[in-house]
Design an enzyme around this catalytic site. Structure first.
Site, PDB file in Angstrom:
ATOM      1  N   HIS A 112      23.429  46.266  26.529  1.00  0.00           N
ATOM      2  CA  HIS A 112      23.729  46.335  27.970  1.00  0.00           C
ATOM      3  C   HIS A 112      24.054  44.951  28.516  1.00  0.00           C
ATOM      4  O   HIS A 112      23.349  43.981  28.271  1.00  0.00           O
ATOM      5  CB  HIS A 112      22.608  47.004  28.759  1.00  0.00           C
ATOM      6  CG  HIS A 112      21.242  46.489  28.454  1.00  0.00           C
ATOM      7  ND1 HIS A 112      20.515  46.926  27.362  1.00  0.00           N
ATOM      8  CD2 HIS A 112      20.472  45.579  29.076  1.00  0.00           C
ATOM      9  CE1 HIS A 112      19.357  46.309  27.340  1.00  0.00           C
ATOM     10  NE2 HIS A 112      19.295  45.480  28.356  1.00  0.00           N
ATOM     11  N   LEU A 113      25.132  44.934  29.272  1.00  0.00           N
ATOM     12  CA  LEU A 113      25.620  43.714  29.917  1.00  0.00           C
ATOM     13  C   LEU A 113      25.041  43.654  31.329  1.00  0.00           C
ATOM     14  O   LEU A 113      25.188  44.596  32.105  1.00  0.00           O
ATOM     15  CB  LEU A 113      27.154  43.789  29.992  1.00  0.00           C
ATOM     16  CG  LEU A 113      27.884  42.673  30.732  1.00  0.00           C
ATOM     17  CD1 LEU A 113      27.774  41.351  29.963  1.00  0.00           C
ATOM     18  CD2 LEU A 113      29.364  43.047  30.916  1.00  0.00           C
TER      19      LEU A 113
END
Ligand code: AMP
Ligand code: ZN
Length: 195
Positions: A112-113
């Site tokens: 996840h960014l």
């Protein structure tokens, strides 16, 4: 129980175990109330415990587990995650500065960014570890991740010991040299940087 993932809890995992809690992002990806934007490659969601005024996450729809498993063939996907993030914030929060990157060690499942406004002003920003996870090298800019992957064939990450050091670093403002005694001091100080 030995914890496999980072010690940056989000203040909500009171059980002390990493069970279904760590699957929360996968559930959120299927919850229309959480999803901000999606296409055939990625999904952008609201961070449930935002550590700034605006805090979102972008995840691949494909099950890429974390930075350690990212391969050069994923470079296009990583670029696309950035593009979706940038388009969203430019459209919805023009003029607001965002940090776009990854935690060196993640606490939640699936890559996840983080897309987080650089005020770092939020009631959910409670602990030194929370702060340092965004204000030290524990937070790695997305561009640096892609460069590392392109240059080395895998993402070069700090060691476990380095991660611990980053998270244990003495508190410091991310915008000036101010060194607060404690979080309440810092939280008051960062308001002076807001317009
Ligand atoms: P990381 O330390 O990089 O794994 O960050 C995980 C992020 O997920 C944190 O910013 C949390 O606030 C956020 N988070 C935790 N649980 C949920 C959830 N169920 N839905 C959305 N965001 C979540
Ligand atoms: Zn400052």
């Amino acid at each position: 129980m030995k914890r496999k993932f980072s010690e940056v809890d989000n203040g909500e995992n009171t059980s002390g175990e990493k069970g279904t809690w760590a699957l929360g992002l996968l559930k959120a990806m299927n919850n229309p109330n959480s999803v901000l934007k999606t296409d055939n490659k990625v999904t952008m969601i609201k961070d449930l415990y935002p550590k700034a005024r605006h805090h979102f996450l972008v995840l691949p729809n494909k099950d890429i587990s974390d930075l350690k498993t990212v391969q050069p063939e994923h470079l296009g996907m990583l670029r696309h995650m950035d593009k979706i993030a940038k388009e969203y914030v430019q459209e919805n929060y023009p003029g607001v500065n965002f940090m776009i990157g990854y935690h060196a060690e993640a606490s939640m499942h699936r890559l996840h960014l983080h897309v987080i406004s650089d005020d770092l002003d939020s009631t959910a920003m409670k602990t030194k570890k929370h702060w340092n996870s965004f204000a030290t090298k524990f937070f790695i800019n997305s561009k640096d991740i892609r460069q590392s992957l392109a240059n080395n064939g895998s993402v070069q990450l700090p060691t476990k010991e380095q991660c611990k050091q980053y998270l244990d670093t003495a508190l410091k403002c991310h915008k000036c040299d101010f060194k607060p005694k404690h979080m309440p001091d810092l939280k008051k100080h960062i308001l002076t940087h807001l317009k």
